[in-house]
Design an enzyme around this catalytic site. Structure first.
Site, PDB file in Angstrom:
ATOM      1  N   GLY A  18       0.800  -1.223   0.000  1.00  0.00           N
ATOM      2  CA  GLY A  18       0.000   0.000   0.000  1.00  0.00           C
ATOM      3  C   GLY A  18       0.833   1.273   0.000  1.00  0.00           C
ATOM      4  N   GLU A 152      16.543  -2.177 -10.210  1.00  0.00           N
ATOM      5  CA  GLU A 152      15.754  -1.370 -11.126  1.00  0.00           C
ATOM      6  C   GLU A 152      15.565   0.090 -10.718  1.00  0.00           C
ATOM      7  OE1 GLU A 152      12.823  -3.715 -13.907  1.00  0.00           O
ATOM      8  OE2 GLU A 152      12.022  -3.362 -11.905  1.00  0.00           O
ATOM      9  N   THR A 190      10.423  -6.580  13.525  1.00  0.00           N
ATOM     10  CA  THR A 190      10.902  -5.316  12.946  1.00  0.00           C
ATOM     11  C   THR A 190      12.167  -5.494  12.103  1.00  0.00           C
ATOM     12  OG1 THR A 190      12.302  -4.802  14.856  1.00  0.00           O
ATOM     13  CG2 THR A 190      10.036  -3.988  14.924  1.00  0.00           C
ATOM     14  N   LYS A 191      12.806  -6.674  12.193  1.00  0.00           N
ATOM     15  CA  LYS A 191      14.111  -6.843  11.560  1.00  0.00           C
ATOM     16  C   LYS A 191      14.099  -6.577  10.047  1.00  0.00           C
ATOM     17  CE  LYS A 191      17.332  -7.717  13.706  1.00  0.00           C
ATOM     18  NZ  LYS A 191      17.905  -8.966  14.203  1.00  0.00           N
ATOM     19  N   CYS A 389     -17.505   1.003 -22.066  1.00  0.00           N
ATOM     20  CA  CYS A 389     -16.631   0.775 -23.218  1.00  0.00           C
ATOM     21  C   CYS A 389     -17.025  -0.510 -23.954  1.00  0.00           C
ATOM     22  CB  CYS A 389     -15.171   0.786 -22.783  1.00  0.00           C
ATOM     23  SG  CYS A 389     -14.081   1.266 -24.129  1.00  0.00           S
ATOM     24  N   GLY A 391     -18.516  -2.837 -22.749  1.00  0.00           N
ATOM     25  CA  GLY A 391     -19.876  -3.056 -22.250  1.00  0.00           C
ATOM     26  C   GLY A 391     -20.932  -2.307 -23.050  1.00  0.00           C
ATOM     27  N   ARG A 473     -10.172   1.130 -29.385  1.00  0.00           N
ATOM     28  CA  ARG A 473      -9.756   1.243 -30.780  1.00  0.00           C
ATOM     29  C   ARG A 473     -10.955   1.320 -31.717  1.00  0.00           C
ATOM     30  NH1 ARG A 473      -4.457   0.810 -31.781  1.00  0.00           N
ATOM     31  NH2 ARG A 473      -3.698  -0.500 -30.097  1.00  0.00           N
ATOM     32  N   HIS A 518     -14.784   5.781 -20.333  1.00  0.00           N
ATOM     33  CA  HIS A 518     -14.589   5.142 -19.025  1.00  0.00           C
ATOM     34  C   HIS A 518     -14.902   6.129 -17.897  1.00  0.00           C
ATOM     35  CE1 HIS A 518     -12.705   1.355 -20.321  1.00  0.00           C
ATOM     36  NE2 HIS A 518     -12.260   2.080 -21.332  1.00  0.00           N
ATOM     37  N   GLU A 520     -15.482   5.626 -14.937  1.00  0.00           N
ATOM     38  CA  GLU A 520     -14.884   5.231 -13.649  1.00  0.00           C
ATOM     39  C   GLU A 520     -13.623   6.022 -13.320  1.00  0.00           C
ATOM     40  OE1 GLU A 520     -15.146   3.293 -16.344  1.00  0.00           O
ATOM     41  OE2 GLU A 520     -13.416   1.975 -16.632  1.00  0.00           O
TER      42      GLU A 520
HETATM   43  N1  GLN Z   1     -11.968  -3.718 -27.158  1.00  0.00           N
HETATM   44  C1  GLN Z   1     -12.743  -2.528 -27.352  1.00  0.00           C
HETATM   45  C2  GLN Z   1     -12.014  -1.515 -28.233  1.00  0.00           C
HETATM   46  O1  GLN Z   1     -10.804  -1.547 -28.301  1.00  0.00           O
HETATM   47  C3  GLN Z   1     -13.149  -1.913 -26.041  1.00  0.00           C
HETATM   48  C4  GLN Z   1     -11.994  -1.414 -25.246  1.00  0.00           C
HETATM   49  C5  GLN Z   1     -12.332  -1.182 -23.794  1.00  0.00           C
HETATM   50  O2  GLN Z   1     -13.298  -1.690 -23.263  1.00  0.00           O
HETATM   51  N2  GLN Z   1     -11.517  -0.426 -23.110  1.00  0.00           N
HETATM   52  O3  GLN Z   1     -12.629  -0.683 -28.845  1.00  0.00           O
END
Ligand code: GLN
Length: 543
Positions: A18, A152, A190-191, A389, A391, A473, A518, A520
């Site tokens: 976290g 890295e 704690t080591k 998207c 969906g 896309r 999106h 979200e």
């Molecule tokens: N695969 C779909 C596209 O590329 C939807 C992408 C997504 O859900 N972020 O258009």
């Protein structure tokens, strides 16, 4: 305050404890005092961005306003700090090296030998300072990915060390470490943290503070031990961060131990009191929530266990939770594997036991027939639906197949030979794929969208024009629009520049909304997203 102050957050012992949330929480307790806080995430991998990485292994790809495909931690920064994070808040080893190499090719170094040290750390410092300038940050928090002792991130630690040497009062180091409780001992050790602090010393860095993550609180002897063996100035500089039910409580945990005051003192910032109490107040409210709604999430990717899963869709999970809490309920989310509906079509009826369905973003063919079956079920049974998207794309395909009776309706992504490509590809994208230009070439970042008056979207947003973030896309093909409208599909969000469809909804349904973007990514703890609020409200009604 004119000069920017820098707080480096570095990990010790193990990853996944976290560190990102700690960095975000430190930012929040300082923001609560009215400081302009920004955050930088440094990822030590060579990839230029997170866009080409498997979300199952690396977690969600978080998309910024300016279309950068970044690490999921940036999502936490935005959710905690109520601010937008941009491309310049994010760097990877790949980006740093690419820049240095490009500069070398253009004679930027005026014929000098360009070396890993000092030129790479200097590039890192220059990026940090540019971000501080662009964000006008009074306090810049910099999370260095990985843990101390790895190859890295050594050059990033070197950059941090150089900054400290240059301005000792402007730079502080926070080591976020882990206190394991071995089961045969039953006591906190704690080591490992002592070793981590010493390893950090090897890079020329002395921790100013240790945030001790662990299952439980720290007791006094362990605090003393950590302070002594890790060379801290005082026991107060050890901050306990035990597990809490919700990450949103962490700023309160830090506040209780006066961490903001200690940081201000160390950085010689004139102290300020906590003035913005909205966060603390809402945490108190959230903790009182008793009722809940049951939300099903259907997709592929889900067969790999809880942990990875929640990482792959972390913004969706948070957006649902925010909306739920703001409506006085908890969201109980259940992940259902769409491939089950392909093997056993009857099983889709289980969705009747939930209050709403979400289909999140995704790629590729696996499991999509099962997703389409789930969407059909909720459309026909009036169950609230939010498609994100993929969906949305799959919702239009389902509609084309079962309402317009175009049996072969599909997306070019899965069946390019279909005669009815509801979701299609434009020339630029076809070109990208042909030339294998995959990295950073999707439709990415913020795009405008005009809302249709009277639609669900228009009511929920309470605006005529909105902007949302994209990552895809393929696009809806407008030649199917008129036919679908005749059957009560509403195209309620349209991109004013390109005429692309951004939002669809159904007239004769309590809540059926699909979005090409999106949402979200823009939901915040203190400010839930209207479309998720709409879904939760419909779910409560549906109960
Ligand atoms: N695969 C779909 C596209 O590329 C939807 C992408 C997504 O859900 N972020 O258009």
């Amino acid at each position: 305050m004119s000069k920017t102050k820098y707080i480096f957050v570095i990990g010790g012992v193990l990853s996944g404890v976290g560190k990102g949330v700690t960095a975000a929480s430190i930012g929040r307790i300082l923001k609560n005092r009215g400081f302009n806080v920004s955050v930088i995430k440094i990822d030590p991998y060579i990839n230029i961005d997170a866009g080409t990485m498997n979300p199952l292994e690396h977690g969600e790809v978080f998309v910024t306003e300016d279309g950068d495909e970044t690490d999921q931690d940036l999502g936490n920064y935005e959710r905690f700090l109520e601010t937008n994070i941009y491309s310049y808040n994010y760097m990877t080893t790949g980006r740093v090296y690419m820049n240095v190499i490009e500069k070398e090719r253009s004679m930027f170094y005026k014929g000098r030998c360009v070396q890993v040290v000092p030129h790479i750390p200097m590039e890192v410092i220059s990026r940090i300072k540019t971000a501080a300038q662009k964000t006008k940050a009074e306090i810049m928090i910099i999370e260095i990915g990985g843990t101390v002792g790895e190859y890295e991130n050594i050059l990033f630690l070197e950059a941090a060390r150089m900054m400290k040497l240059d301005a000792p009062d402007d730079v502080a180091f926070v080591l976020v470490s882990y206190m394991p409780v071995p089961s045969h001992l039953g006591e906190m050790k704690t080591k490992p943290t002592q070793h981590a602090a010493r390893t950090l010393n090897n890079s020329g860095i002395q921790a100013d503070f240790i945030v001790a993550r662990g299952k439980d609180e720290l007791d006094k002897p362990r605090r003393e031990k950590l302070a002594f063996f890790c060379w801290l100035r005082s026991q107060d500089d050890v901050i306990a961060a035990p597990d809490v039910p919700s990450i949103y409580e962490i700023p309160l945990v830090l506040e209780k131990q006066k961490f903001a005051g200690l940081l201000m003192k160390r950085l010689k910032i004139r102290p300020r009191q906590l003035i913005d109490k909205r966060w603390d107040n809402f945490v108190a409210k959230m903790k009182k929530v008793k009722k809940s709604v049951k939300i099903a999430v259907v997709g592929k990717y889900f067969a790999t266990g809880e942990y990875t899963l929640s990482d792959s869709y972390i913004s969706v999970i948070n957006a649902v939770k925010h909306a739920a809490w703001h409506n006085g309920v908890n969201a109980e989310m259940t992940w259902l594997d769409s491939e089950d509906y392909e093997k056993n079509p009857e099983k889709v009826k289980e969705l009747g036991g939930y209050d709403a369905l979400i289909v999140p973003g995704g790629f590729g063919t696996r499991g999509i027939e099962g997703i389409i079956a789930a969407i059909k079920y909720v459309r026909e049974n009036d169950l609230p639906y939010l498609g994100l998207c993929y969906g949305m794309q799959l919702a239009t395909i389902e509609f084309a197949r079962h309402v317009l009776k175009l049996k072969d309706a599909h997306t070019v992504e899965c069946d390019p030979k279909s005669k009815n490509l509801i979701i299609n590809i434009n020339n630029t994208q076809a070109d990208n794929i042909k030339n294998e230009r995959y990295g950073g070439t999707m439709r990415l970042g913020a795009y405008d969208c005009d809302l249709t008056p009277g639609s669900i979207a228009h009511q929920l947003y309470g605006a005529d024009k909105i902007s949302e973030r994209h990552r895809h896309r393929y696009e809806f093909d407008n030649k199917y629009k008129a036919e679908m409208e005749k059957k009560d599909m509403v195209f309620s969000g349209i991109n004013p520049q390109s005429d692309l469809v951004e939002i669809i909804e159904l007239k004769k349904h309590p809540y059926f909304v699909g979005v090409q973007f999106h949402p979200e990514f823009k939901s915040r703890f203190l400010e839930p997203h209207p479309l998720f609020v709409g879904l939760v409200k419909a779910a409560i009604k549906n109960k």
